[in-house]
Every structure is written in C-alpha cells, then in structure tokens.
Motif scaffolding. Structure first.
Motif, PDB file in Angstrom:
ATOM      1  N   UNK A   1     -20.862   2.404 -17.693  1.00  0.00           N
ATOM      2  CA  UNK A   1     -19.540   2.563 -16.784  1.00  0.00           C
ATOM      3  C   UNK A   1     -19.631   3.768 -15.921  1.00  0.00           C
ATOM      4  N   UNK A   2     -19.167   3.714 -14.675  1.00  0.00           N
ATOM      5  CA  UNK A   2     -18.899   4.740 -13.781  1.00  0.00           C
ATOM      6  C   UNK A   2     -17.546   4.842 -13.457  1.00  0.00           C
ATOM      7  N   UNK A   3     -16.771   6.249 -13.980  1.00  0.00           N
ATOM      8  CA  UNK A   3     -15.394   6.295 -13.970  1.00  0.00           C
ATOM      9  C   UNK A   3     -15.052   7.102 -12.621  1.00  0.00           C
ATOM     10  N   UNK A   4     -14.202   7.006 -12.033  1.00  0.00           N
ATOM     11  CA  UNK A   4     -13.622   7.579 -10.867  1.00  0.00           C
ATOM     12  C   UNK A   4     -12.188   7.960 -11.085  1.00  0.00           C
ATOM     13  N   UNK A   5     -11.641   9.254 -10.663  1.00  0.00           N
ATOM     14  CA  UNK A   5     -10.541   9.475 -10.727  1.00  0.00           C
ATOM     15  C   UNK A   5     -10.096  10.425  -9.300  1.00  0.00           C
ATOM     16  N   UNK A   6      -8.978  10.408  -8.755  1.00  0.00           N
ATOM     17  CA  UNK A   6      -7.743   9.494  -9.178  1.00  0.00           C
ATOM     18  C   UNK A   6      -8.009   7.925  -8.957  1.00  0.00           C
ATOM     19  N   UNK A   7      -7.128   7.212  -9.397  1.00  0.00           N
ATOM     20  CA  UNK A   7      -7.438   5.634  -9.012  1.00  0.00           C
ATOM     21  C   UNK A   7      -6.601   5.756  -7.607  1.00  0.00           C
ATOM     22  N   UNK A   8      -5.743   6.481  -7.275  1.00  0.00           N
ATOM     23  CA  UNK A   8      -4.822   6.463  -6.164  1.00  0.00           C
ATOM     24  C   UNK A   8      -4.666   7.846  -5.799  1.00  0.00           C
ATOM     25  N   UNK A   9      -4.701   8.270  -4.349  1.00  0.00           N
ATOM     26  CA  UNK A   9      -4.521   9.584  -3.744  1.00  0.00           C
ATOM     27  C   UNK A   9      -3.729   9.427  -2.438  1.00  0.00           C
ATOM     28  N   UNK A  10      -2.732  10.097  -2.515  1.00  0.00           N
ATOM     29  CA  UNK A  10      -1.944  10.386  -1.027  1.00  0.00           C
ATOM     30  C   UNK A  10      -1.944  11.661  -0.763  1.00  0.00           C
ATOM     31  N   UNK A  11      -2.406  11.914   0.521  1.00  0.00           N
ATOM     32  CA  UNK A  11      -2.489  13.463   0.948  1.00  0.00           C
ATOM     33  C   UNK A  11      -2.133  13.442   2.399  1.00  0.00           C
ATOM     34  N   UNK A  12      -1.797  14.696   2.654  1.00  0.00           N
ATOM     35  CA  UNK A  12      -1.442  14.880   4.073  1.00  0.00           C
ATOM     36  C   UNK A  12      -2.634  15.542   4.595  1.00  0.00           C
ATOM     37  N   UNK A  13      -2.473  15.596   5.984  1.00  0.00           N
ATOM     38  CA  UNK A  13      -3.600  15.942   6.849  1.00  0.00           C
ATOM     39  C   UNK A  13      -3.996  17.280   6.702  1.00  0.00           C
ATOM     40  N   UNK A  14      -3.028  18.258   6.234  1.00  0.00           N
ATOM     41  CA  UNK A  14      -3.291  19.752   5.941  1.00  0.00           C
ATOM     42  C   UNK A  14      -3.736  20.030   4.431  1.00  0.00           C
TER      43      UNK A  14
ATOM     44  N   UNK B   1     -33.166   4.074 -12.743  1.00  0.00           N
ATOM     45  CA  UNK B   1     -34.509   4.124 -12.155  1.00  0.00           C
ATOM     46  C   UNK B   1     -35.227   2.964 -11.782  1.00  0.00           C
ATOM     47  N   UNK B   2     -34.622   1.655 -12.276  1.00  0.00           N
ATOM     48  CA  UNK B   2     -35.286   0.514 -11.696  1.00  0.00           C
ATOM     49  C   UNK B   2     -34.630   0.090 -10.461  1.00  0.00           C
ATOM     50  N   UNK B   3     -33.696   0.601 -10.304  1.00  0.00           N
ATOM     51  CA  UNK B   3     -32.845   0.306  -8.963  1.00  0.00           C
ATOM     52  C   UNK B   3     -31.468  -0.154  -9.009  1.00  0.00           C
ATOM     53  N   UNK B   4     -31.152  -0.626 -10.040  1.00  0.00           N
ATOM     54  CA  UNK B   4     -29.773  -1.292 -10.078  1.00  0.00           C
ATOM     55  C   UNK B   4     -28.811  -0.180 -10.009  1.00  0.00           C
ATOM     56  N   UNK B   5     -27.680  -0.320  -8.949  1.00  0.00           N
ATOM     57  CA  UNK B   5     -26.662   0.573  -8.846  1.00  0.00           C
ATOM     58  C   UNK B   5     -25.664   0.028  -9.551  1.00  0.00           C
ATOM     59  N   UNK B   6     -24.872   0.928 -10.186  1.00  0.00           N
ATOM     60  CA  UNK B   6     -23.439   0.784 -10.927  1.00  0.00           C
ATOM     61  C   UNK B   6     -22.552   1.678 -10.245  1.00  0.00           C
ATOM     62  N   UNK B   7     -21.425   0.695  -9.802  1.00  0.00           N
ATOM     63  CA  UNK B   7     -20.162   1.301  -9.059  1.00  0.00           C
ATOM     64  C   UNK B   7     -19.078   1.309  -9.976  1.00  0.00           C
ATOM     65  N   UNK B   8     -18.386   2.662  -9.460  1.00  0.00           N
ATOM     66  CA  UNK B   8     -17.217   2.651 -10.252  1.00  0.00           C
ATOM     67  C   UNK B   8     -16.019   1.700  -9.588  1.00  0.00           C
ATOM     68  N   UNK B   9     -14.797   1.876  -9.804  1.00  0.00           N
ATOM     69  CA  UNK B   9     -13.740   1.219  -9.321  1.00  0.00           C
ATOM     70  C   UNK B   9     -13.151   1.727  -8.066  1.00  0.00           C
ATOM     71  N   UNK B  10     -13.424   3.021  -7.711  1.00  0.00           N
ATOM     72  CA  UNK B  10     -12.933   3.478  -6.518  1.00  0.00           C
ATOM     73  C   UNK B  10     -11.823   4.371  -6.736  1.00  0.00           C
TER      74      UNK B  10
END
Lengths: 111, 110
Positions: free
Chosen positions: A3-16, A96-105
C-alpha cells in the motif's frame, strides 16, 4: 503490505497559503514519484526520486517543492498556487522489477 | 519517449473476453510494454508487463506481436469491476519513469 498511503485525501487552499502533501510506503521501494492528474486526462509525471535524490523534474514550476526525507516518505510542498493547479495529486513507488504502486491521491482545490 | 496508440473507448459484456489493442510502431529494443488501469476515483493499478514473450498473470494476459510493434491486453472474462481506463505504456523496468498516454475507456455491460 503493498500500500501507498497519501494524506490528506482532500485539501482546499487559498492562493497565499502554504500546505504540504504527504506520501508513505513501507515496501522498501527506493524510487518514488509525484504525478498530477486533471479531470478526464491521464496522469502527468512531475518528479521522480531515486534513492532519496531527485532524479527527474519535468519542468515543474517552483511553487511545487518536493522533498524526500527518507526512503519511505515523500512530501510535496505547495506555495502560492494558482486555481489551475487544482487537480488530483498521485504518489507512486516502484518495485525494482518495475511495477509501480500508486496511492489513492490527494484532491487539491485552489481557491 | 516512444508513443503508443490506443482506441479511445471499447465496450464489452460481462463474462465475455476483452481484447484491448495497443500500437507502438516506434518501440525500441529495450522498451517493455506496461499496462495499467485506473478505476473511477482511484489511483492507477499495475496490470501486467512484458518484453517479447506473451505473459500471463492472475489479472490478465499480454500478447505481444512478433515484431513488437503492437500488443493486446486480454481480460479473459470481463466483470463489472473491470470497467476502467486502460493505459498501454512503453518504458524500462526498475526505477524508470512511466509516461501515460490517453488510454482506452472500457465499459462493461451487465
């Protein structure tokens, strides 16, 4: 554990704002990747880290700053983003054999 | 990066085989053929990869033309869970980069 984990699942941010995306894997993979994906488009490669060193930067604007503190962790620091940077940000690691594992984003919205 | 060409979309019925084609006429001798799929609201998922010989795994089979200028991903019995965007990608193995093309949207009908 494939598993590849990513945090946060959602993010809202202002331009500054400054925010960070986090990605973690415990498969012992020594290459990690950041991709950006706009709606109904394929993922676009942003950065590749190999053995904790930045090996590929696909001409990404400096408002995106990657960091690889150790072999299990990958961060993407965000600063002064534009609304057009709103997208799904995907992290991946490579066997190492090339398979990439992706997180949910992380779905990022810049307002 | 060598380019791949895939149909924009394909349709299948549940429990029937699906053959997803990919053309890669400019493939180099060291390029592997990788297939990934992306289900709705998920990150891409590895399916299979190969160099010259046909490959099988629990998810699918990969048939590679003798001249390596085309390949076909075969799902032996499609299920509704196989509805996804399927990407055919050329590249190395190990820690190389993966450059996605447009992919094929597969719709599976019950």
């Amino acid at each position: 554990d494939t598993e590849v984990t990513q945090t946060p699942k959602h993010l809202v941010m202002g331009m500054t704002n400054k925010k960070s995306l986090k990605c973690e894997q415990h498969m012992g993979h020594r290459a990690m990747y950041w991709y950006k994906q706009k709606a109904k488009k394929p993922p676009e490669l942003m950065f590749v880290y190999s053995y904790e060193k930045l090996s590929i930067n696909e001409s990404v604007p400096s408002r995106f700053s990657p960091e690889c503190p150790n072999s299990s962790l990958l961060n993407l620091h965000l600063h002064a983003l534009q609304p057009e940077d709103s997208a799904l940000y995907l992290c991946a690691s490579s066997h190492p054999l090339g398979q990439k594992y992706f997180g949910p984003g992380t779905r990022l919205t810049v307002t | 990066d060598a380019k791949t060409t895939q149909p924009n979309s394909m349709e299948s019925n549940e429990e029937e085989p699906v053959h997803l084609p990919c053309n890669h006429s400019t493939i180099s001798g060291t390029d592997y053929i990788h297939w990934y799929r992306q289900l709705p609201s998920q990150g891409p998922e590895y399916v299979i990869h190969g160099l010259t010989s046909n490959v099988n795994n629990r998810m699918a089979s990969l048939a590679i033309a003798e001249d390596r200028k085309s390949s076909t991903l075969i799902l032996h019995r499609a299920t509704l869970r196989d509805a996804a965007v399927y990407y055919c990608i050329l590249g190395g193995t190990s820690y190389g980069k993966l450059t996605f093309g447009q992919g094929t949207i597969l719709t599976v009908h019950p």
